[in-house]
Design a protein around this motif. Sequence first.
Motif, mmCIF file in Angstrom:
data_model
loop_
_atom_site.group_PDB
_atom_site.id
_atom_site.type_symbol
_atom_site.label_atom_id
_atom_site.label_comp_id
_atom_site.label_asym_id
_atom_site.label_seq_id
_atom_site.Cartn_x
_atom_site.Cartn_y
_atom_site.Cartn_z
ATOM 1 N N THR A 86 0.817 -1.210 0.000
ATOM 2 C CA THR A 86 0.000 0.000 0.000
ATOM 3 C C THR A 86 0.849 1.257 0.000
ATOM 4 O OG1 THR A 86 -1.471 -1.308 1.416
ATOM 5 C CG2 THR A 86 -2.073 0.983 1.062
ATOM 6 N N LEU B 259 0.447 3.537 -2.974
ATOM 7 C CA LEU B 259 -0.729 4.405 -2.966
ATOM 8 C C LEU B 259 -0.502 5.601 -2.048
ATOM 9 C CD1 LEU B 259 -3.623 4.856 -3.926
ATOM 10 C CD2 LEU B 259 -4.402 3.404 -2.050
ATOM 11 N N TYR C 173 -8.314 11.717 -8.438
ATOM 12 C CA TYR C 173 -8.955 10.543 -7.854
ATOM 13 C C TYR C 173 -10.072 10.085 -8.782
ATOM 14 C CZ TYR C 173 -13.115 13.226 -6.546
ATOM 15 O OH TYR C 173 -14.259 13.977 -6.584
ATOM 16 N N THR C 174 -10.536 8.869 -8.573
ATOM 17 C CA THR C 174 -11.627 8.337 -9.390
ATOM 18 C C THR C 174 -12.829 8.016 -8.506
ATOM 19 O OG1 THR C 174 -10.896 6.037 -9.138
ATOM 20 C CG2 THR C 174 -9.983 7.283 -10.995
ATOM 21 N N SER D 35 -14.790 3.032 -4.374
ATOM 22 C CA SER D 35 -14.431 2.935 -2.958
ATOM 23 C C SER D 35 -13.292 1.933 -2.769
ATOM 24 C CB SER D 35 -15.641 2.524 -2.116
ATOM 25 O OG SER D 35 -16.124 1.257 -2.516
ATOM 26 N N ILE D 36 -12.656 2.032 -1.627
ATOM 27 C CA ILE D 36 -11.552 1.152 -1.277
ATOM 28 C C ILE D 36 -11.839 0.528 0.084
ATOM 29 C CG2 ILE D 36 -10.241 3.096 -0.298
ATOM 30 C CD1 ILE D 36 -7.676 1.629 -1.175
ATOM 31 N N THR E 291 -14.785 6.009 0.193
ATOM 32 C CA THR E 291 -14.625 6.392 -1.207
ATOM 33 C C THR E 291 -13.185 6.879 -1.382
ATOM 34 O OG1 THR E 291 -15.271 8.694 -0.879
ATOM 35 C CG2 THR E 291 -17.045 7.094 -1.322
ATOM 36 N N TYR E 292 -12.720 6.859 -2.621
ATOM 37 C CA TYR E 292 -11.361 7.362 -2.863
ATOM 38 C C TYR E 292 -11.252 8.834 -2.481
ATOM 39 C CZ TYR E 292 -9.990 3.065 -5.187
ATOM 40 O OH TYR E 292 -9.670 1.755 -5.442
ATOM 41 N N PHE F 46 -10.872 8.866 1.313
ATOM 42 C CA PHE F 46 -9.565 8.326 1.709
ATOM 43 C C PHE F 46 -8.450 9.311 1.389
ATOM 44 C CE2 PHE F 46 -6.067 5.089 0.692
ATOM 45 C CZ PHE F 46 -5.635 5.038 2.011
ATOM 46 N N PHE F 47 -8.423 9.800 0.164
ATOM 47 C CA PHE F 47 -7.367 10.727 -0.243
ATOM 48 C C PHE F 47 -7.459 12.043 0.536
ATOM 49 C CE2 PHE F 47 -6.703 8.870 -4.803
ATOM 50 C CZ PHE F 47 -6.290 7.673 -4.228
ATOM 51 N N GLN G 83 -11.561 14.941 -9.767
ATOM 52 C CA GLN G 83 -12.041 13.623 -10.186
ATOM 53 C C GLN G 83 -11.804 13.407 -11.678
ATOM 54 O OE1 GLN G 83 -16.086 12.765 -9.139
ATOM 55 N NE2 GLN G 83 -16.131 10.808 -10.215
#
Length: 327
Positions: free
Chosen positions: A181, A184, A195-196, A199-200, A233-234, A237-238, A253
């Motif tokens: 990881t 990332l 980001y896209t 979710s992660i 969601t990304y 998280f980001f 996005q």
Amino acid sequence: MIFITGATGFVGSYICRALLLRGEKLRCLKRPTSSMALLEDVQHLIEWVEGSINDILWLDEQMQGVEKIIHAAAMVSFDEGQKEALDQNIELTKNLVNVALSKPIKQFLQVSSIAAIGQAAKGEVISEKHHWENSMQNVSDYAYSKHQAEMEVWRGIHESLPGVIVNPSVVLGPCPFQQSTGKLLSYIKEGNTYYTDGSISLVDVRDVAEAVVGLIENNTVGERFILNAGELTYLQFFSSLRAHWQLKGRLKQVGKTTLSAARFLEGTTQFFTDKKRQISQDIIRQVGQHSVYSSEKIEQHLDFHFRPLAETIAWTCASISSFDKTF
């Protein structure tokens, strides 16, 4: 004695530490080129052996006095053109299972991945009962290799192997930027802002290690367990990572169309410069996916409680600076 593969890796190193704290004797496999940095302060407490799981006769010799095996070694890659290398995940597991079947092993624990479970229908909560859908259009080469490696363990279980499998989601914690990881985390820490949708699923590396130790201690066999603390969601998280690192700038996005165009341009550049593509088909395929995984089974089986993701992210961000990018 517990024999461990992948001990020098991110997840394996935490498993080793958790077992050492409980007074377990460990015999760990490493390559001559393996970095010992993640276990530097405790490596003298471990019996190290150098060799290859591809060498069946050598592997057979290493099982002397071994009661349990933890197989945590695996190649992790979502890059294209790695299928042949990833197939080693299957072959090495097969060899280890075959040797274990010939020995009086009390337990064989396979550290797999949620990637091995396959894709879910929209709105489905994925549990251990989920069945793999064998469609190479929807899964990565890495996921396929982990699934097939699991099949080797299940084959062993049907042949009397006392096996158990854990399926962690994306494992989070302070790790080198070039491992797991860490790639990332590096993407965000370097100031990237794209980001896209999607979710992660995440789990704390300490929870993975503690769950493994719990299953080892109570001799669980014949089961598999999802290890997952939750989903973000990304964007969430980001944003959380950037807030902890006090990074400036606004996240932007991007969708499949933009990524596909960028991938095409990368392909043109690669043709003239041999520069490796950064955007894989798997990255594009993951856009918009929102999978949800249930950890209810492990929570009930071990009376286990996962750390909140906010706590894991805070710990990770506070500790990650101790790792150099070239580590």
